[in-house]
Design an enzyme around this catalytic site. Structure first.
Site, PDB file in Angstrom:
ATOM      1  N   LYS A 127       0.874  -1.173   0.000  1.00  0.00           N
ATOM      2  CA  LYS A 127       0.000   0.000   0.000  1.00  0.00           C
ATOM      3  C   LYS A 127       0.909   1.221   0.000  1.00  0.00           C
ATOM      4  O   LYS A 127       2.066   1.141   0.398  1.00  0.00           O
ATOM      5  CB  LYS A 127      -0.857   0.024   1.274  1.00  0.00           C
ATOM      6  CG  LYS A 127      -1.891  -1.086   1.364  1.00  0.00           C
ATOM      7  CD  LYS A 127      -3.188  -0.654   0.693  1.00  0.00           C
ATOM      8  CE  LYS A 127      -4.296  -1.658   0.894  1.00  0.00           C
ATOM      9  NZ  LYS A 127      -4.805  -1.665   2.266  1.00  0.00           N
ATOM     10  N   HIS A 130       2.206   6.873   2.341  1.00  0.00           N
ATOM     11  CA  HIS A 130       1.725   8.191   1.909  1.00  0.00           C
ATOM     12  C   HIS A 130       1.985   9.268   2.947  1.00  0.00           C
ATOM     13  O   HIS A 130       2.526   9.019   4.013  1.00  0.00           O
ATOM     14  CB  HIS A 130       0.242   8.113   1.541  1.00  0.00           C
ATOM     15  CG  HIS A 130      -0.619   7.608   2.661  1.00  0.00           C
ATOM     16  ND1 HIS A 130      -0.940   8.364   3.749  1.00  0.00           N
ATOM     17  CD2 HIS A 130      -1.194   6.402   2.853  1.00  0.00           C
ATOM     18  CE1 HIS A 130      -1.700   7.654   4.557  1.00  0.00           C
ATOM     19  NE2 HIS A 130      -1.861   6.455   4.039  1.00  0.00           N
ATOM     20  N   HIS A 133       1.413   8.813   6.640  1.00  0.00           N
ATOM     21  CA  HIS A 133       2.369   8.048   7.446  1.00  0.00           C
ATOM     22  C   HIS A 133       3.537   8.890   7.903  1.00  0.00           C
ATOM     23  O   HIS A 133       4.268   8.513   8.812  1.00  0.00           O
ATOM     24  CB  HIS A 133       2.933   6.864   6.649  1.00  0.00           C
ATOM     25  CG  HIS A 133       1.972   5.750   6.484  1.00  0.00           C
ATOM     26  ND1 HIS A 133       1.565   5.317   5.262  1.00  0.00           N
ATOM     27  CD2 HIS A 133       1.332   4.977   7.395  1.00  0.00           C
ATOM     28  CE1 HIS A 133       0.716   4.318   5.411  1.00  0.00           C
ATOM     29  NE2 HIS A 133       0.551   4.096   6.698  1.00  0.00           N
TER      30      HIS A 133
HETATM   31  N1  ARG Z   1      -0.469  -0.374   9.785  1.00  0.00           N
HETATM   32  C1  ARG Z   1      -1.394   0.517  10.434  1.00  0.00           C
HETATM   33  C2  ARG Z   1      -1.851   1.614   9.475  1.00  0.00           C
HETATM   34  O1  ARG Z   1      -1.130   1.996   8.566  1.00  0.00           O
HETATM   35  C3  ARG Z   1      -0.815   1.155  11.668  1.00  0.00           C
HETATM   36  C4  ARG Z   1      -0.377   0.183  12.727  1.00  0.00           C
HETATM   37  C5  ARG Z   1      -0.468   0.775  14.084  1.00  0.00           C
HETATM   38  N2  ARG Z   1       0.058  -0.029  15.136  1.00  0.00           N
HETATM   39  C6  ARG Z   1      -0.592  -0.979  15.812  1.00  0.00           C
HETATM   40  N3  ARG Z   1       0.044  -1.648  16.739  1.00  0.00           N
HETATM   41  N4  ARG Z   1      -1.857  -1.214  15.605  1.00  0.00           N
HETATM   42  O2  ARG Z   1      -2.930   2.140   9.675  1.00  0.00           O
END
Ligand code: ARG
Length: 574
Positions: A127, A130, A133
């Protein structure tokens, strides 16, 4: 680290007011208004034990400490003892400490012996990485540096989103429409394209969804072909993410993402069952959170596959058992507030008392100013801007500005990277993290605003003054300096701000709020520039000149250190 508070506390405690130096120290304040002194001691609390009006106690304490050589004056104002430090003595302590401590000035060791985990960035495989992030990445990295600076052992975890049913879809899409060549050329954008196409076609051919589900089940069961594809997607994505991390100068200690916990889940599902927390709901298993005013937490789907929250439960326990953390910080957007509230509640219900040390550090949204000339890409979720494009654009724009400014003796290639990327980072860390903000190049790259380039430019200016004076900063000694030259207002204001850096760093770490340091750094840069404009630094008088140069050097060190704590470079020429 210079600790005036402790020294003053000893002086005050010696007046026999019935408090230990440590107790006095905790009560000493730094008045907002410098007219009220450098330090103040409020006597309200003493009225009861000493059976005397607080004003009278303050008057008595003031009279008894007034002669101490540390103070230029001590005044009683209402219930306060207001203390003004002897300015030359103060300047000496401060400039000496900064010069001697150098790159370590600002660091302390209150966290020694304890481990803090900072989880940040955590993009999703296949993905876009972006602009959204960027916040987690940059704020998280600054928080890591702040905790490191206050002496904690810090573990940086990138909790990659590398697991979940979407990989079933990706596998099916790749098999149907994928080309190895196209994928190698531009992995994430290509995978995204296949993924988007999957959704379009699945709208008309719902049987595709069944195929995807099967592919995911095979992936979970470890079928070699599916696993190989998944590994390929993951590796290609990571290579792309690492390009961005390299640009930002960021590394991690662990990339244990969601997939890392895939085989650790059964234990928790069993445990939830044993503790009577699991409820069947239309084939799925949930934890009912209605009594706590929340929607249920879904632990397994009807096909038995696990969910995001399940993996977060496994991750938290793994981290506690593996690292025995004092705190585990999750730097994740405020959009996920509900998820983290549900997850903490489930951990609490499971009896994990340490869940209170797991802290969601949320932040607001970033949006783009209208008409911003940045490449966008349409996805199912809308138009996205890739972080890499933002960084490259920042570097290009900075190089253009530097060429216009006709910067001399500057390696534009290197410096435009340091300044362009620094500008984006600084902008991220300028506001309270929880606030939404609009990304606007006119603010980010404004060399005169409260920006990264402005602070970096101030640092380069300090370096240039020292160069012009022929000072070798590695050999600069402060032994024979007459510090009374630094008691002039603009110098003294600067000194006081520099003095506060170590406690500002602690405060920013405690509150998970890098902007506290960013704002203080802007104050320092502005104070330095005021000193630079108000005062002639390279005067003929040798003694005066040495004193002023010592302060310029201390400012240079402190600005570079603070930029470093934010994850920003400090070029010597701009
Ligand atoms: N991968 C997730 C996203 O981009 C964020 C992860 C956050 N961390 C967690 N431990 N849930 O939305």
């Amino acid at each position: 680290m210079i600790d005036f508070k402790s020294r003053i506390a000893e002086i005050i405690a010696a007046t026999e007011i019935g408090l230990t130096p440590a107790e006095v120290r905790a009560m000493i304040e730094v008045p907002q208004d410098s007219k009220m002194g450098d330090f103040a001691f409020p006597c309200f609390r003493l009225a009861k034990t000493m059976r005397k009006a607080p004003q009278l106690i303050a008057a008595d304490v003031a009279a008894r400490i007034a002669d101490n050589e540390l103070f230029s004056s001590v005044q009683q104002v209402n219930a306060y003892v207001n203390m003004f430090l002897d300015k030359a003595a103060f300047a000496k302590e401060l400039v000496t400490a900064v010069t001697e401590e150098g790159a370590n000035y600002g660091r302390s060791n209150g966290g020694a012996g304890r481990t803090v985990i900072v989880e940040y960035s955590s993009p999703n495989i296949a993905k876009p990485f972006h602009i959204g992030h960027i916040r987690s990445t940059v704020i998280g990295n600054a928080i890591y540096k702040l905790y490191d600076a206050v002496g904690f052992n810090v573990v940086r975890i990138n909790h990659l989103g590398d697991y979940g049913t979407q990989f079933g879809k990706m596998i099916v899409a790749y098999r149907k429409w994928g080309s190895e060549e196209e994928l190698a050329h531009d992995p994430i954008k290509t995978l995204l394209k296949y993924y988007t196409r999957f959704h379009e076609e699945a709208a008309e051919h719902p049987e595709l969804n069944d195929e995807a589900r099967e592919a995911f089940v095979r992936l979970e069961a470890g079928a070699p072909e599916e696993v190989a594809l998944w590994e390929k997607f993951r590796a290609l994505s990571l290579a792309e993410f690492n390009r961005v991390y390299d640009m930002l100068g960021i590394t991690f200690d662990s990339y244990a993402g969601e997939s890392f916990y895939s085989d650790k889940m059964p234990r928790f599902i069993e445990e939830l069952k044993e503790k009577g927390l699991l409820v069947q709901s239309q084939g799925a298993q949930i934890v009912d959170l209605e009594p706590y005013g929340m929607t249920p937490a879904m632990i397994t789907k009807s096909d038995g596959s696990s969910l995001y929250v399940t993996r977060d439960i496994a991750a938290a326990v793994y981290r506690k058992e593996h690292y025995d953390f004092y705190k585990c910080l999750y730097v994740v957007a405020s959009q996920q507030n509900l998820h983290f509230k549900q997850w903490k509640k489930v951990l609490e219900l499971m009896g994990y008392e340490w869940q209170k040390d797991c802290i969601h550090v949320p932040f607001g949204l970033v949006s783009l100013a209208d008409g911003d000339d940045i490449k966008m890409m349409s996805t199912r979720e809308g138009r996205v801007v890739f972080l890499e494009d933002v960084l490259t654009t920042a570097v290009d724009k900075t190089a253009e500005i530097m060429r216009q400014k006709n910067a001399k003796d500057v390696d534009i290639d290197t410096v435009s990277r340091e300044v362009g990327i620094g500008a984006v980072i600084f902008q991220e860390l300028s506001n309270n993290r929880i606030k939404d903000y609009v990304f606007d190049w006119n603010n980010v790259l404004n060399f005169d605003g409260e920006t990264g380039p402005y602070v970096q430019y101030t640092h380069a200016r300090a370096c240039s003054v020292l160069r012009n004076a022929g000072v070798d900063v590695n050999k600069l000694s402060v032994n024979d300096i007459d510090f009374s030259y630094l008691t002039i207002p603009s110098a003294y204001e600067l000194i006081k701000l520099i003095y506060r850096v170590p406690e500002v760093v602690v405060d920013a770490a405690d509150k998970y709020e890098p902007s506290i340091l960013t704002r203080h750094l802007v104050d320092i840069a502005q104070a330095f520039n005021k000193f630079y404009h108000d005062e002639h630094i390279l005067v003929d008088d040798e003694a005066e000149r040495s004193a002023k140069l010592a302060l310029v050097n201390a400012s240079r060190i402190v600005i570079a250190n603070c930029l470093g704590l934010l994850g920003i470079k400090a070029p010597e020429r701009m």
